[in-house]
Scaffold this active site. Sequence first.
Site, short mmCIF file in Angstrom:
data_model
loop_
_atom_site.label_atom_id
_atom_site.label_comp_id
_atom_site.label_asym_id
_atom_site.label_seq_id
_atom_site.Cartn_x
_atom_site.Cartn_y
_atom_site.Cartn_z
N ASP A 1 0.81 -1.21 0.00
CA ASP A 1 0.00 0.00 0.00
C ASP A 1 0.85 1.26 0.00
O ASP A 1 1.51 1.57 0.99
CB ASP A 1 -0.90 -0.03 1.25
CG ASP A 1 -1.75 1.21 1.40
OD1 ASP A 1 -2.03 1.87 0.38
OD2 ASP A 1 -2.13 1.53 2.54
N ASP B 1 -2.34 6.14 -4.76
CA ASP B 1 -2.52 5.14 -3.71
C ASP B 1 -2.84 3.77 -4.29
O ASP B 1 -3.96 3.50 -4.71
CB ASP B 1 -3.64 5.61 -2.78
CG ASP B 1 -3.82 4.72 -1.57
OD1 ASP B 1 -3.12 3.70 -1.45
OD2 ASP B 1 -4.68 5.05 -0.73
#
Length: 465
Positions: free
Chosen positions: A106, A296
């Site tokens: 992530d 992201d």
Amino acid sequence: MFAPASLTALLFILLSQDVSGAPTASTAVVGRSMPIRRLNPLSRNLTLVAQRARNQRDLLAVKYSGQSLQQRGTGYNLIVNQETDTGYYGTIAIGTPPVSYDVILDTGSSDLWLTSSTCGASCGTSPTYDPAMSSTFQNLSTPFEIQYGSGAVAGYVAEETVQMAGFSVAKQGFGVVDALSSAFNTNPVSGIMGLAWSSLSSTQQTPFWQTLASDGSWDSALFGVQLTRYGNVSGAAQNEPGGVIDMGYTNSSLYTGSIEYHDLVGTPQYWEINMSELTVQGNSIDIAGISTAIIDTGTTDIAGPASAIASIYAQIPGSQAGTGQLEGYYTYPCSTTVNVQFNFGGNTWSMSPADFTHSQASTTECIGAFFISSIGQGGPSWVIGDAFLKNVYSVFKYSPASVGFAALSETAIAQNGVKAAVPSPTIGAVTAVTGTVSSGALSSRPLSILLCFWLASTSIAFLFW
């Protein structure tokens, strides 16, 4: 059977990338690649989809709102809906002897954490980390806790030897989670590895990638990401090849032309850059001049200001604002082909119409991938997730701190929708070691790590399909 062109492309990929992470004949420090494995959704039940959409909306606020929240490893939010099987994940090896664990990768958070063997039934059926089985474990006895809208994780900070993509970091700080809300139970994922900057770390530890980028372990202080698309493929298996993360170099076989870099906004925390223009169906959307956008990989879809999101769907006849659990989302006719283009201050980047669909609400109505951000003041204007990132080769650069984009090559595009076996992680020797490693910490077998960014195809950080 594979089409000849697809098979050729896959063979080329296998020949052009070191998927095992094993040492090469060269004595120089080189970059390494990890294949990405993608999880496909197991259910298209509208009620479940709506619930996941709501969670995605609510958890985004926790992840990005306010300074107090920025200091928390909010990437943990990604685990909430992992059971929906709509993400990309990868594998790390940790401990001595090393044991492999699947983790979410992530770029929107900075902490590494794993569920502990002492967690009990609350941690579900995913493999758990047992400190007693490792000779390199060191308990720092520092407690940490992360509170979310739908639960919490808690534990303590420790140090371990961590391997990934042919690299090893000794005394890597990470969180050992021994208390976990049931909402976070996610098989087979055992935790998360954050790929943002250390200033966001709730455990106050330097992220694995940042250690390697800063100490010269990589030929180039950056990592590249390519994600595959299966959202528009019928009959895809639960696990499919998800693409690759290239650590320490950019893989020229996966992109064409040059990489366009954009400096980060302010002091590096998130991978946040300026976004200058957005067009839908050829019409410019008012984004109030230059807006900021966080890039992201741990977010499936794209979140933006309410006024801009309303303008986007105004370009699509038949669109309607969602209500209830779908509040903040919009539905639109599935028969409509939606063309979206982004500009971050240079080239214009197109998003495939297939990625505009978050999920299908009925035989004729689809849920759009753009939804209203609930972040509020203090957060970014936009969060750009995998719905866009599947369309480019993305590069995350340490110095100067920046994000780069390049056009996908035919080789990369040919991987989309190809039904093939996914690689299995193995544990073994590394090509570069950072810090002091105890004798016997590394075995002689090649380390093959699967990297997988979760969420491929449709959903956001909590992946919702």
